[in-house]
Structures are given as structure tokens and as C-alpha cells.
Design a protein around this motif. Structure first.
Motif, PDB file in Angstrom:
ATOM      1  N   UNK A 159       0.861  -1.193   0.000  1.00 15.48           N
ATOM      2  CA  UNK A 159       0.000   0.000   0.000  1.00 15.48           C
ATOM      3  C   UNK A 159       0.882   1.223   0.000  1.00 15.48           C
ATOM      4  N   UNK A 160       0.708   2.071  -0.981  1.00 18.61           N
ATOM      5  CA  UNK A 160       1.614   3.212  -1.138  1.00 18.61           C
ATOM      6  C   UNK A 160       1.329   4.360  -0.190  1.00 18.61           C
ATOM      7  N   UNK A 161       0.190   4.364   0.430  1.00 18.55           N
ATOM      8  CA  UNK A 161      -0.106   5.446   1.363  1.00 18.55           C
ATOM      9  C   UNK A 161      -0.920   6.551   0.707  1.00 18.55           C
ATOM     10  N   UNK A 162      -1.110   6.461  -0.598  1.00  9.26           N
ATOM     11  CA  UNK A 162      -1.949   7.456  -1.287  1.00  9.26           C
ATOM     12  C   UNK A 162      -3.191   6.763  -1.831  1.00  9.26           C
ATOM     13  N   UNK A 163      -3.503   5.605  -1.272  1.00 11.23           N
ATOM     14  CA  UNK A 163      -4.697   4.880  -1.715  1.00 11.23           C
ATOM     15  C   UNK A 163      -4.391   3.825  -2.758  1.00 11.23           C
ATOM     16  N   UNK A 164      -3.250   3.967  -3.460  1.00  9.40           N
ATOM     17  CA  UNK A 164      -2.961   2.968  -4.486  1.00  9.40           C
ATOM     18  C   UNK A 164      -2.243   1.772  -3.865  1.00  9.40           C
ATOM     19  N   UNK A 165      -2.378   0.616  -4.479  1.00  9.60           N
ATOM     20  CA  UNK A 165      -1.711  -0.570  -3.959  1.00  9.60           C
ATOM     21  C   UNK A 165      -1.367  -1.534  -5.081  1.00  9.60           C
ATOM     22  N   UNK A 166      -0.443  -2.437  -4.800  1.00 10.17           N
ATOM     23  CA  UNK A 166      -0.048  -3.439  -5.779  1.00 10.17           C
ATOM     24  C   UNK A 166       0.163  -4.769  -5.065  1.00 10.17           C
ATOM     25  N   UNK A 167      -0.276  -5.853  -5.725  1.00  4.93           N
ATOM     26  CA  UNK A 167      -0.281  -7.168  -5.083  1.00  4.93           C
ATOM     27  C   UNK A 167       0.728  -8.098  -5.753  1.00  4.93           C
ATOM     28  N   UNK A 168       1.407  -8.936  -4.951  1.00  2.00           N
ATOM     29  CA  UNK A 168       2.370  -9.883  -5.499  1.00  2.00           C
ATOM     30  C   UNK A 168       2.136 -11.267  -4.903  1.00  2.00           C
ATOM     31  N   UNK A 169       2.238 -12.278  -5.735  1.00  2.00           N
ATOM     32  CA  UNK A 169       2.300 -13.645  -5.208  1.00  2.00           C
ATOM     33  C   UNK A 169       3.777 -13.966  -4.957  1.00  2.00           C
ATOM     34  N   UNK A 232       6.992   3.197  -5.122  1.00  2.00           N
ATOM     35  CA  UNK A 232       7.472   4.049  -4.022  1.00  2.00           C
ATOM     36  C   UNK A 232       8.805   4.662  -4.446  1.00  2.00           C
ATOM     37  N   UNK A 233       8.920   6.003  -4.441  1.00  2.00           N
ATOM     38  CA  UNK A 233      10.187   6.635  -4.835  1.00  2.00           C
ATOM     39  C   UNK A 233      11.238   6.501  -3.726  1.00  2.00           C
TER      40      UNK A 233
END
Ligand code: MTE
Ligand code: MO
Length: 477
Positions: A159-169, A232-233
């Protein structure tokens, strides 16, 4: 007044995870918590209880045992349990789901401090090798062991903290990122707590001896690389990203400062192998965080969510348990004022004392290794410091700290950017020189060292018990 509806246990059981309506019971009262679930501060761990009794969970998450929580629950009352399913007004215990029923088998050599949850330390006899075998690696569980039958079913969400997120297996992680191997020691902040209790006053918590510590080679990917991929930068962090929070599948949570999470030489990893084997279930299968150099409490097992945040994790394990206090601060200190433990101080311990007697001298391998010519003691142990600070010296006293000599530090070939691993040490001394107590203390590369006694460092939680380790000299007859 209307009679409450009578509900059979079998009907409650249908309202479990996956059902449209989610029910729980407490005592003989049944609640439909469907509308509450999205608001549950602990996340969807609450689904574990759906279809059954909430009490076993509330006995673990004791924060629920108060009137406000009972009041919330009452708003969702739907009926009472049918008397046909009650014995003495309660549901029989064998009808109640046991969260620990699916915990793995454990090696009988582990020294158990508690069963549910499992807390067990490595016996001193297994601490003498640089790498601690998986089967006897200490286990520190706050809750049950989550069941993941197939690594492919597990996902970790960033979760990036700005509402966006990315999922990994786990497969995604293996495919997308470079694999690293890092050798690192994990140490519980409660290691040697029993020594603080013995050397000072009673402490709160599991009474670990010298074995809440171990070293493994961990295989996985760098958290820094995963965060970069997620967007994430990492080299130009915005001011609102200050902590990386980790959440485990059974609701344990903790966090680390973001600087450590993205440090190019920090070796923070998401790991899927331990000593060349798939992670054992007790140690986080299929995926755990490894934060080398920090207290092991931050190496979250069964990790399923990683959140960039301005705040530390709000879990009790971040905000309360893993903190240290002054000796005078009592049992209800100002929790918020104390800093959460991250990097650990210098630690050392004696794990073995062997008496090599004259008779067996020629045949004794230790005597040969050390070229011992008279009756001697051979001492072994470990020394370790936090933050990747290498142990540079181990001092041993055979006369209760009056005089000192240096132990031999054993070579090892540990992988990783800094000294994340303990040093094993050995020391031999002629028997005639010993008096009453063997003592060990260590020094790290920053010249940090250990306190000589526990009393001035007492804290009621018994955390960071790192005073000199003393072992009585016992002459074999
Ligand atoms: N992660 C989860 N999900 N649940 C836990 O109970 N315990 C923490 C940490 N990570 C814990 C966790 C603590 S306090 C310690 S000391 C280490 O895991 C222990 O790791 P080990 O059991 O693999 O030795
Ligand atoms: Mo721990």
C-alpha cells in the motif's frame, strides 16, 4: 417482550467466512456482525471467528474484554443458542473451534515455554553451530500459525499510502526480482529475560534463557526492489512516508523506520527460504519479512500487507510490548513516551562449559584442538550486536570479573552487506585458575559493551536483558 429467536449451532456454523451474513456467538448469545466487519480495527482477522465462538479469540486479543466492545456487539444481537446445543448454559468445548488446532508439530528438542501460542527456545546444546538448524530454531508466536496450504494462494499487498496498492504472489516475487541470500541472526527482545529476573526482580513475559536467538541463511528478494516496483520513490521519499508497516496473516503487526526499509545496504528482505529449505510454517511460510540488525519482533512472519505510512504500526507489539523503561517506571509506564525497540544492544552468552579432565585428555577432541596439557575448562558461546555492528572482542573472566582474557572468535562466511550475524567464540582455561563464576561480555565495532549487572537496567517487561552472563563454576567429581 418478544422471546429471542432460538438458533441451532449448525445454522451459526453456516455463517462463516465466505457466507453473505457473518455470525459469531459469545456465551449463549448470537450476533450478526456482517455490517461491523468492514469497520473492524484489526482487519479481516475477525473472519477467522465467523461461524463460531469469538471468545477464544478475545482471550488472545484481550483488548476486546471491555464494556465498550460488549456494547458494540449487542447492537448486532440476533438470537440465543438453542438449549438443545447447550450443556450447563454453554456450548460444549469440543464444539468450539480451536485456533491452534492446525499448528505444526515441533521438534521435541525445543524447550517449550508455552504451547498455545507456541513459544519454545533452542536448547543450549544446539546453539554451538554458526547456522542454527531450522528444526531447532526458536519459535516465538503471539497467535496461531496461519494455514497456507499452497504458496500460490498467498499474496502480499503493498500500500503506497496514497490509496494505491499493488499485489504480489510469491511466484511474482521470484520472477520479477533479483534473488539474494543474507545470513542474519534473529534475537527476541526477551532473550535472557530469566537472567534479569534472577539478577533483579520478577519480570513480565516468557522467561527465556539463552536460546531466544538463532542464525539462518535467508533467501528472498529485497524489500527496496519490491517497493520501487510498486511505485514508491525510494531515493526521494515524500515527507509523509516515515514507516514501513507489516501485517501478518494472523493479525500480528509491526513496523520499521522507512530509512531502514529502503537502505541500499540494509538487506531488508521478503524471504521464502530458510537455510535452503522452504520457510517452515512456524517461521512464516510462505513469506516473511527479514529485518537484519533489528529486534526480531519486526521480522513479521506470514506477511500479507506492507503499508507506507506516516505513523508506526498501531499494533500493541509496536506501541506497547517491545519497548523498554527505566527501573523506576513501574508496571504501567507512559507507553507512548518510550521508543519502540529497533536495533538491539550488545549481547553475549555462555552456551557450553566442558570440563576436560587429565585422564581423558589425550582422547578428548577439545583438548587436542586447544593443545590442552592440564585439566581445563572449555567454554563456548555467542556474541551479537544490533544494527550490523560487528562483534570485535569477547572478554571472559574465570574469577567473577576481577581479571579478563580474550576468547577466540570463530570464522564464518556470512553473506550480507553488514555484520548481521552473531560470532561464535571459544575459550579454554586451566582448571586451577578458576574461581566461582565464569563471566562473558562482548564489545561491538562502535565500542558498545554490556552492563555488569541487571539491577540498574531492570524494566518490568524484562526486555533487552544484556548484562554480563555469569555461569557458576561447577567442578565435576
Ligand atoms: N510475526 C508474526 N506474524 N507473528 C508473530 O507472533 N513474532 C515476532 C516475529 N514475527 C511474530 C512475528 C517475534 S516477537 C519474534 S522474536 C520473531 O518473529 C520470532 O521469529 P521465529 O519464530 O521465526 O524465531
Ligand atoms: Mo520476540
Amino acid at each position: 417482550q418478544e422471546e429471542p429467536r432460538k438458533i441451532r449451532l449448525s445454522e451459526i456454523h453456516e455463517h462463516r467466512r465466505g457466507a453473505d451474513a457473518l455470525w459469531v456467538f459469545k456465551g449463549d448469545r448470537v450476533y450478526d456482525i456482517t455490517d461491523w466487519v468492514p469497520n473492524h480495527p484489526g482487519g479481516d482477522v475477525i473472519l477467522r471467528a465467523a461461524g463460531g465462538n469469538v471468545e477464544p479469540y478475545w482471550n488472545i486479543f484481550t483488548i476486546h474484554q471491555k464494556q465498550d466492545v460488549y456494547d458494540i456487539l449487542e447492537q448486532y444481537f440476533v438470537g440465543v443458542i438453542d438449549p438443545r446445543d447447550l450443556v450447563d448454559g454453554r456450548v460444549a468445548s469440543e464444539q468450539i473451534d480451536d485456533p491452534f488446532a492446525t499448528d505444526p508439530e515441533r521438534d521435541p528438542r525445543l524447550r517449550k515455554h508455552s504451547d498455545r501460542p507456541c513459544n519454545a527456545e533452542t536448547p543450549a546444546s544446539e546453539l554451538g553451530t554458526f547456522i542454527t538448524p531450522n528444526s531447532v530454531f526458536y519459535v516465538r508466536n503471539h497467535l496461531w500459525v496461519p494455514e497456507v496450504s499452497d504458496a500460490d494462494d498467498h499474496r502480499v499487498t503493498v500500500e503506497m499510502g496514497d490509496g494505491s496498492e499493488k499485489e504480489y504472489s510469491v511466484q511474482d516475487l521470484r520472477r520479477l526480482f533479483k534473488e539474494y541470500k543474507v545470513t542474519a541472526t534473529l534475537q527476541c527482545s526477551g532473550n535472557r529475560r530469566a537472567h534479569m529476573t534472577a539478577g533483579s526482580r520478577p519480570t513480565n513475559g516468557l522467561q527465556w534463557d539463552v536460546g531466544a536467538i538463532g542464525t539462518a541463511e535467508w533467501t528472498g528478494v529485497r524489500l527496496r526492489d519490491v517497493l520501487t516496483d510498486a511505485g514508491v520513490p525510494v531515493d526521494d521519499l515524500p515527507p509523509h512516508i516515515k514507516h514501513a508497516q507489516f501485517l501478518g496473516a494472523e493479525a500480528y503487526g509491526a513496523s520499521i523506520p522507512i530509512e531502514k526499509a529502503v537502505d541500499n545496504r540494509g538487506d531488508v528482505m521478503l524471504v521464502y527460504e530458510m537455510n535452503g529449505q522452504p520457510l517452515p510454517r512456524d517461521h512464516g511460510y510462505p513469506l516473511r519479512v527479514l529485518v537484519p540488525g533489528n529486534v526480531a519482533a519486526r521480522s513479521v512472519k506470514w506477511v500479507k500487507r506492507i503499508t507506507m505510512s506516516e505513523e508506526e504500526s498501531t499494533s500493541q507489539w509496536q506501541r506497547r510490548d517491545y519497548k523498554c523503561f527505566g527501573p523506576n517506571e513501574g508496571t504501567n509506564p507512559d507507553w507512548d513516551r518510550a521508543r519502540s525497540i529497533q536495533e538491539m544492544p550488545v549481547q553475549s552468552a555462555i552456551t557450553s562449559v566442558e570440563q576436560v579432565s587429565t585422564g581423558g585428555l589425550k582422547d578428548n577432541p577439545a583438548a587436542r584442538v586447544y593443545g590442552l596439557e592440564e585439566e581445563s575448562f572449555v567454554l563456548e558461546g555467542y556474541a551479537f550486536s544490533g544494527g550490523g555492528r560487528e562483534i570485535v572482542r569477547v572478554d571472559v573472566s574465570v574469577d567473577n570479573g576481577r581479571t579478563w582474557q580474550q576468547a577466540d572468535l570463530l570464522d564464518n562466511d556470512a553473506g550480507g552487506c553488514k555484520a548481521w550475524s552473531w560470532k561464535q567464540w571459544r575459550f579454554s582455561t586451566p582448571k586451577r585458575q578458576t574461581a566461582r563464576w565464569f563471566v562473558v561480555k562482548a564489545v561491538d565495532e562502535a565500542y558498545n559493551t554490556q552492563a555488569d549487572s541487571f539491577e540498574p537496567h531492570y524494566n518490568f517487561r524484562g526486555n533487552l536483558a544484556s548484562a554480563w552472563h555469569r555461569v557458576p563454576v561447577q567442578l565435576a567429581r
